[in-house]
Design a protein around this motif. Structure first.
Motif, PDB file in Angstrom:
ATOM      1  N   THR A  65       0.985  -1.050  -0.073  1.00 27.21           N
ATOM      2  CA  THR A  65       0.034   0.023  -0.100  1.00 27.21           C
ATOM      3  C   THR A  65       0.810   1.384   0.048  1.00 27.21           C
ATOM      4  N   GLU A  68       2.835   2.294  -3.287  1.00 30.18           N
ATOM      5  CA  GLU A  68       1.881   2.853  -4.316  1.00 30.18           C
ATOM      6  C   GLU A  68       2.118   4.339  -3.888  1.00 30.18           C
ATOM      7  N   PHE A 374      -6.627   5.470  -0.935  1.00 33.43           N
ATOM      8  CA  PHE A 374      -7.840   5.834  -1.961  1.00 33.43           C
ATOM      9  C   PHE A 374      -7.758   7.148  -2.238  1.00 33.43           C
ATOM     10  N   ARG A 377      -6.011   7.505  -5.258  1.00 35.35           N
ATOM     11  CA  ARG A 377      -6.645   6.945  -6.524  1.00 35.35           C
ATOM     12  C   ARG A 377      -7.494   7.942  -7.307  1.00 35.35           C
ATOM     13  N   SER A 386       1.261   0.462  -8.829  1.00 33.16           N
ATOM     14  CA  SER A 386      -0.207   0.291  -8.506  1.00 33.16           C
ATOM     15  C   SER A 386      -0.336  -0.846  -7.682  1.00 33.16           C
ATOM     16  N   TYR A 390      -6.018  -4.442  -5.613  1.00 36.94           N
ATOM     17  CA  TYR A 390      -6.906  -3.160  -4.971  1.00 36.94           C
ATOM     18  C   TYR A 390      -8.254  -3.299  -5.025  1.00 36.94           C
ATOM     19  N   PRO A 391      -9.103  -3.207  -4.188  1.00 37.90           N
ATOM     20  CA  PRO A 391      -8.852  -2.404  -2.920  1.00 37.90           C
ATOM     21  C   PRO A 391      -8.641  -3.521  -1.615  1.00 37.90           C
ATOM     22  N   PRO A 394      -5.133  -2.951   0.448  1.00 38.77           N
ATOM     23  CA  PRO A 394      -5.278  -1.782   1.568  1.00 38.77           C
ATOM     24  C   PRO A 394      -6.032  -1.978   2.453  1.00 38.77           C
ATOM     25  N   ILE A 395      -7.236  -3.004   2.365  1.00 38.13           N
ATOM     26  CA  ILE A 395      -8.366  -2.762   3.063  1.00 38.13           C
ATOM     27  C   ILE A 395      -7.789  -3.827   4.448  1.00 38.13           C
TER      28      ILE A 395
END
Length: 443
Positions: A65, A68, A374, A377, A386, A390-391, A394-395
């Motif tokens: 994460t 990026e 987010f 993005r 990237s 995703y997502p 990151p979650i």
């Protein structure tokens, strides 16, 4: 010591140096000294090994994460720069302040403290020598980093190669010559005392700590948009595999109840039992070199945060803290500043306590960075890197971060409040510095 336009850091770090700094900074004291405390909190050898895997997955998703974000902001300062660009000047300052005043000195003090335990065991000297040895080591490595960044990077490469010897020895001997069952040793054998799975995972995150520090060198990498994500991903993935194998090797060689009784001395005992007095000493020296490499990686990166903040005039005495040597372009005053703070931390906290608290503190700002992906993005359609899946990735990083914060809050509320208080103390200092700047600018 004025901060002149040509008073810049050099872009000299390549992929090899970047990987060495990531791996060398991460693999240090945690994997060697946290086995007993993780076992006590997790309750069984199976759950203890699982915590290293879960901690690695959380760290990898966090690294992906942040990679990026870092590829879009390849500047010296790392998390400090990311948070400011995402959330504004004040939040950015607090992220930098946290790393300069709390996280950086605390993590260096913790690593040096663990290393001094190993050194006193190696030389058979009393516990009263632990703090003096730790202080001398921090000072010596700090002085080495007064020179051009190539010197510290070269030391990282050497120590990263050197630390693979004790790691390979522990994994090989434990897995192939151990007689214990690495999995399934029960709670009754270790007399589980406190914490739980969440606290155990938190302890592993100290072992994985350091992955983001390469981002602080974005302004000194030759091609940061490409090299930074690669260094973070390859480095964390490598460490995850190594840590899991080391844990299995240790539990294969030693019963859980013995690890519980030995505590921080587990690795020293294993070295002597597995390889004899001479072999054990050589293995211990390799582990000490490993921790020196970790400390060196932190000594390379944290002064760059001080430098980046001082360049902006965000700290008291910024004129001095932003000074870099004319030839080597090294932030020497910032380095001295962190050595002093680390020494103070060392005198008032034990390494184990420090390690948990500094992980909690930095994860407060990691969470903000994870949410930031987010935000970016929506702003940027094209990116140098990237995050995959995703997502989901990151979650998972966000969920892991929340899990860490809640676990430590319940485990040590007083320590958490102390460190949060030190971070919040940065706000009046920020406004005081800005008022002084305005007064100086008035005719």
């Amino acid at each position: 010591m004025e901060n002149k336009p040509n008073n810049e850091l050099k872009r000299t770090l390549g992929f090899g140096s970047a990987i060495s700094i990531v791996v060398g900074t991460i693999i240090g004291s945690g994997i060697f000294f946290k086995q007993a405390s993780i076992l006590d909190s997790a309750g069984s050898s199976t759950m203890a090994i699982l915590t290293w895997i879960v901690g690695g997955i959380i760290t990898l998703t966090a690294g992906l994460t942040v990679a990026e974000i870092g590829a879009q902001m390849p500047y010296t300062g790392g998390l400090y720069v990311y948070i400011e660009n995402l959330y504004g000047r004040i939040c950015g300052f607090l992220a930098g302040w946290m790393q300069v005043i709390v996280y950086g000195p605390a993590i260096m003090a913790a690593v040096a403290g663990f290393m001094s335990i190993m050194m006193t065991n190696l030389f058979g000297i009393g516990k009263e020598w632990r703090i003096p040895i730790a202080l001398i080591t921090i000072l010596a490595i700090g002085i080495m980093n007064f020179f051009e960044n190539k010197v510290g990077a070269a030391f990282s490469v050497i120590t990263t190669i050197g630390k693979m010897i004790p790691i390979a020895a522990i994994i090989t001997f434990g897995i192939f010559w151990g007689h214990q069952d690495a999995f399934g040793q029960t709670v009754s054998e270790v007399n589980r005392n406190s914490g739980g799975f969440g606290v155990a995972v938190l302890a592993t995150l100290f072992g994985y700590d350091g992955w983001i520090l390469i981002a602080n060198l974005g302004g000194e990498m030759k091609n940061p948009q490409k090299l930074l994500p690669k260094a973070i991903i390859v480095g964390i993935s490598t460490v995850l595999v190594i840590y899991t194998l080391i844990s299995i090797g240790i539990f294969r060689f030693m019963p859980a109840d013995l690890i519980h009784r030995l505590g921080e001395n587990t690795t020293s005992y294993l070295a002597v039992k597995a390889f004899g007095n001479i072999g054990g000493k050589l293995l211990s020296i390799g582990i000490i070199i490993s921790m020196m490499g970790t400390l060196n990686g932190k000594m390379i990166t944290f002064p760059r945060i001080v430098y980046a903040m001082a360049r902006r005039g965000d700290l008291p005495f910024s004129r001095y803290l932003s000074y870099v040597t004319p030839k080597g372009k090294s932030p020497v005053i910032a380095t001295i500043f962190l050595i002093v703070l680390a020494a103070i931390m060392m005198l008032f906290f034990d390494p184990d306590h420090l390690s948990d608290l500094c992980v909690f503190t930095v994860y407060c700002f990691y969470l903000m960075a994870f949410f930031g992906v987010f935000i970016l993005r929506k702003k940027n359609k094209e990116r140098p890197f990237s995050v995959p899946l995703y997502p989901i990735v990151p979650i998972i990083a966000i969920g892991g971060g929340i899990f860490v914060l809640i676990s430590e809050l319940f485990n040590d509320p007083s320590g958490v409040l102390l460190f949060i208080g030190i971070v919040i103390l940065g706000l009046p200092i920020f406004y005081a510095v800005k008022r002084m700047d305005k007064k100086r600018m008035k005719p």
